[in-house]
Scaffold this motif. Structure first.
Motif, PDB file in Angstrom:
ATOM      1  N   GLN A 181       0.861  -1.157  -0.045  1.00 34.03           N
ATOM      2  CA  GLN A 181       0.038  -0.045  -0.007  1.00 34.03           C
ATOM      3  C   GLN A 181       0.895   1.127   0.033  1.00 34.03           C
ATOM      4  O   GLN A 181       0.592   2.245  -0.758  1.00 34.03           O
ATOM      5  N   ARG A 182       1.817   1.288   0.773  1.00 30.79           N
ATOM      6  CA  ARG A 182       2.982   2.458   0.782  1.00 30.79           C
ATOM      7  C   ARG A 182       3.581   2.647  -0.571  1.00 30.79           C
ATOM      8  O   ARG A 182       3.551   3.790  -0.900  1.00 30.79           O
ATOM      9  N   LEU A 183       4.121   1.500  -1.394  1.00 31.98           N
ATOM     10  CA  LEU A 183       4.509   1.600  -2.685  1.00 31.98           C
ATOM     11  C   LEU A 183       3.482   2.139  -3.818  1.00 31.98           C
ATOM     12  O   LEU A 183       3.811   2.810  -4.434  1.00 31.98           O
ATOM     13  N   ARG A 184       2.277   1.596  -3.519  1.00 31.83           N
ATOM     14  CA  ARG A 184       1.141   2.078  -4.474  1.00 31.83           C
ATOM     15  C   ARG A 184       0.925   3.497  -4.362  1.00 31.83           C
ATOM     16  O   ARG A 184       0.718   4.254  -5.309  1.00 31.83           O
ATOM     17  N   GLN A 185       0.933   4.030  -3.136  1.00 27.99           N
ATOM     18  CA  GLN A 185       0.793   5.635  -3.225  1.00 27.99           C
ATOM     19  C   GLN A 185       1.538   6.571  -3.815  1.00 27.99           C
ATOM     20  O   GLN A 185       1.482   7.360  -4.159  1.00 27.99           O
ATOM     21  N   ARG A 186       3.016   5.946  -4.098  1.00 29.30           N
ATOM     22  CA  ARG A 186       3.963   6.558  -4.923  1.00 29.30           C
ATOM     23  C   ARG A 186       4.050   6.137  -6.107  1.00 29.30           C
ATOM     24  O   ARG A 186       4.915   6.575  -7.116  1.00 29.30           O
ATOM     25  N   ALA A 187       3.172   5.240  -6.571  1.00 26.66           N
ATOM     26  CA  ALA A 187       3.467   4.543  -8.044  1.00 26.66           C
ATOM     27  C   ALA A 187       2.462   5.158  -8.988  1.00 26.66           C
ATOM     28  O   ALA A 187       1.383   6.020  -8.741  1.00 26.66           O
ATOM     29  N   SER A 188       2.535   4.928 -10.219  1.00 30.70           N
ATOM     30  CA  SER A 188       1.614   5.359 -11.216  1.00 30.70           C
ATOM     31  C   SER A 188       0.461   4.448 -11.232  1.00 30.70           C
ATOM     32  O   SER A 188       0.745   3.173 -10.573  1.00 30.70           O
ATOM     33  N   GLU A 189      -0.647   4.624 -12.162  1.00 28.97           N
ATOM     34  CA  GLU A 189      -1.594   3.604 -11.956  1.00 28.97           C
ATOM     35  C   GLU A 189      -1.275   2.310 -12.768  1.00 28.97           C
ATOM     36  O   GLU A 189      -1.614   1.067 -11.862  1.00 28.97           O
ATOM     37  N   ALA A 190      -0.556   2.169 -13.691  1.00 29.49           N
ATOM     38  CA  ALA A 190      -0.100   0.930 -14.199  1.00 29.49           C
ATOM     39  C   ALA A 190       0.742   0.116 -13.354  1.00 29.49           C
ATOM     40  O   ALA A 190       0.795  -0.945 -12.816  1.00 29.49           O
ATOM     41  N   GLN A 191       1.706   0.950 -12.464  1.00 26.39           N
ATOM     42  CA  GLN A 191       2.607   0.507 -11.651  1.00 26.39           C
ATOM     43  C   GLN A 191       1.879  -0.103 -10.335  1.00 26.39           C
ATOM     44  O   GLN A 191       2.038  -1.202  -9.584  1.00 26.39           O
ATOM     45  N   ALA A 192       0.759   0.664  -9.846  1.00 26.86           N
ATOM     46  CA  ALA A 192      -0.108   0.416  -8.807  1.00 26.86           C
ATOM     47  C   ALA A 192      -0.766  -1.197  -9.082  1.00 26.86           C
ATOM     48  O   ALA A 192      -1.000  -1.936  -8.355  1.00 26.86           O
ATOM     49  N   ASN A 193      -1.372  -1.250 -10.438  1.00 23.55           N
ATOM     50  CA  ASN A 193      -2.132  -2.289 -10.697  1.00 23.55           C
ATOM     51  C   ASN A 193      -1.256  -3.729 -10.806  1.00 23.55           C
ATOM     52  O   ASN A 193      -1.489  -4.684 -10.084  1.00 23.55           O
ATOM     53  N   GLN A 194      -0.021  -3.468 -11.202  1.00 21.20           N
ATOM     54  CA  GLN A 194       1.027  -4.463 -11.223  1.00 21.20           C
ATOM     55  C   GLN A 194       1.340  -5.059  -9.937  1.00 21.20           C
ATOM     56  O   GLN A 194       1.510  -6.090  -9.716  1.00 21.20           O
ATOM     57  N   LEU A 195       1.252  -3.933  -8.705  1.00 21.50           N
ATOM     58  CA  LEU A 195       1.732  -4.271  -7.380  1.00 21.50           C
ATOM     59  C   LEU A 195       0.432  -5.176  -6.767  1.00 21.50           C
ATOM     60  O   LEU A 195       0.731  -6.136  -6.183  1.00 21.50           O
ATOM     61  N   SER A 196      -0.877  -4.809  -7.424  1.00 23.60           N
ATOM     62  CA  SER A 196      -1.756  -5.790  -6.882  1.00 23.60           C
ATOM     63  C   SER A 196      -1.951  -7.026  -7.418  1.00 23.60           C
ATOM     64  O   SER A 196      -2.278  -7.981  -6.796  1.00 23.60           O
ATOM     65  N   VAL A 197      -1.361  -7.183  -8.768  1.00 24.07           N
ATOM     66  CA  VAL A 197      -1.313  -8.553  -9.467  1.00 24.07           C
ATOM     67  C   VAL A 197      -0.396  -9.345  -8.730  1.00 24.07           C
ATOM     68  O   VAL A 197      -0.583 -10.402  -8.457  1.00 24.07           O
ATOM     69  N   LEU A 198       0.845  -8.754  -8.134  1.00 32.86           N
ATOM     70  CA  LEU A 198       1.803  -9.492  -7.558  1.00 32.86           C
ATOM     71  C   LEU A 198       1.243  -9.935  -6.134  1.00 32.86           C
ATOM     72  O   LEU A 198       1.638 -11.065  -5.585  1.00 32.86           O
ATOM     73  N   MET A 199       0.506  -9.097  -5.482  1.00 29.38           N
ATOM     74  CA  MET A 199      -0.040  -9.380  -4.232  1.00 29.38           C
ATOM     75  C   MET A 199      -0.967 -10.765  -4.296  1.00 29.38           C
ATOM     76  O   MET A 199      -1.054 -11.578  -3.744  1.00 29.38           O
ATOM     77  N   GLU A 200      -1.582 -10.643  -5.449  1.00 27.81           N
ATOM     78  CA  GLU A 200      -2.808 -11.745  -5.766  1.00 27.81           C
ATOM     79  C   GLU A 200      -2.092 -12.961  -5.996  1.00 27.81           C
ATOM     80  O   GLU A 200      -2.237 -14.198  -5.565  1.00 27.81           O
ATOM     81  N   LEU A 201      -0.670 -12.952  -6.735  1.00 26.71           N
ATOM     82  CA  LEU A 201       0.162 -14.008  -7.071  1.00 26.71           C
ATOM     83  C   LEU A 201       0.650 -14.584  -5.619  1.00 26.71           C
ATOM     84  O   LEU A 201       0.720 -15.882  -5.676  1.00 26.71           O
ATOM     85  N   GLN A 202       1.022 -13.865  -4.858  1.00 27.13           N
ATOM     86  CA  GLN A 202       1.664 -14.273  -3.727  1.00 27.13           C
ATOM     87  C   GLN A 202       0.569 -14.812  -2.863  1.00 27.13           C
ATOM     88  O   GLN A 202       0.879 -16.016  -2.206  1.00 27.13           O
ATOM     89  N   ALA A 203      -0.608 -14.518  -2.835  1.00 24.60           N
ATOM     90  CA  ALA A 203      -1.565 -15.117  -2.087  1.00 24.60           C
ATOM     91  C   ALA A 203      -1.746 -16.488  -2.584  1.00 24.60           C
ATOM     92  O   ALA A 203      -2.197 -17.515  -1.956  1.00 24.60           O
ATOM     93  N   ASP A 204      -1.854 -16.754  -4.040  1.00 26.52           N
ATOM     94  CA  ASP A 204      -1.863 -17.797  -4.599  1.00 26.52           C
ATOM     95  C   ASP A 204      -0.911 -18.828  -4.121  1.00 26.52           C
ATOM     96  O   ASP A 204      -1.058 -19.988  -3.756  1.00 26.52           O
ATOM     97  N   CYS A 205       0.345 -18.444  -4.039  1.00 30.63           N
ATOM     98  CA  CYS A 205       1.473 -19.121  -3.552  1.00 30.63           C
ATOM     99  C   CYS A 205       1.224 -19.394  -2.171  1.00 30.63           C
ATOM    100  O   CYS A 205       1.597 -20.759  -1.839  1.00 30.63           O
TER     101      CYS A 205
END
Length: 254
Positions: A181-205
């Motif tokens: 969430q801290r990184l998303r606040q400083r990221a572009s929209e595309a970067q923020a979405n990519q962080l969300s994708v990584l969060m979901e992939l880690q939850a799958d892991c």
């Protein structure tokens, strides 16, 4: 899965049949949320509006006296409770191996709509985890949708969904959610979405970590893991977008 006859969790809160309190209407922001949900899931916007409006206007029902936790008596409810307990056994052991304690989440069972510390949510959004109250929210009707609409039936596919949401709780306990969430606040929209994708992939892991330990406890049967993989593919943003709008927008994946 060999789940019947196994111990259920004491961290289940069954709110099925209870109202969610009176609301003040959807407003412009609510209408925008409905439009986004409809776009991503292919749901009928009018049905979503009726559902959310009805939930917002429903009178509050009083919870029965006694503790908030309650053991469900129906088959699906018992299944969810057993799966939650098995995730607790897994993560208690994993954290113990690292000389740390694990505080499990609560599982809230609801129907149609629910109010959490993260706001009012319709069952149309699917299962979700709210880090503000450390609870997993699940409308058990989602499991029927998983098989009927998304072509991913089976008890392990359903268990994978629960384990995935518990994975988000593990992320919260470890501080991963706050960092993202801290990184998303400083990221572009595309970067923020990519962080969300990584969060979901880690939850799958992390759901896979539970699957590994469940297999060691001889709960898993042949074909179960394939069910989980089909569920993972079925409810991804790419599949939902293709079903809902006919094409995929990777830059918008969350």
């Amino acid at each position: 899965m060999r789940w019947e006859g196994r111990e259920g969790s004491s961290n289940v809160e069954d709110r099925r049949g209870m109202g969610v309190g009176r609301g003040a209407g959807l407003g412009c922001g609510g209408l925008l949320v409905v439009a986004v949900i409809a776009l991503l899931t292919g749901a009928d916007p009018q049905q979503l509006l009726q559902l959310l409006s009805g939930a917002a206007e429903a009178p509050t029902e009083q919870a029965p006296a006694g503790p908030a936790q309650s053991q469900p008596q129906d088959q699906l409810g018992k299944f969810a409770s057993v799966v939650l307990r098995d995730t607790e056994v897994t993560w208690e052991e994993v954290f113990r191996q690292r000389n740390a304690g694990y505080q499990p989440p609560q599982l809230v069972l609801f129907e149609q709509a629910v109010r959490s510390a993260c706001g009012l949510n319709s069952s149309a959004v699917g299962p979700f985890y709210c880090p503000l109250d450390s609870k997993v929210y699940l409308d058990l009707g989602f499991f029927n949708e998983l098989g009927r609409r998304f072509g991913a039936p089976g008890d392990f596919a359903a268990a994978y969904v629960i384990a995935h949401e518990v994975g988000h709780h593990v992320q919260h306990v470890l501080g991963v959610g706050d960092e993202v969430q801290r990184l998303r606040q400083r990221a572009s929209e595309a970067q923020a979405n990519q962080l969300s994708v990584l969060m979901e992939l880690q939850a799958d892991c992390l759901a896979g970590v539970w699957g590994h330990y469940a297999n060691q406890r001889q709960i898993i049967e042949p074909g179960d893991f394939e069910e989980g993989l089909r569920a993972a593919a079925a409810i991804g943003d790419d599949r939902l977008q293709r079903m809902g709008q006919g094409y995929v927008q990777p830059e918008s994946w969350t």
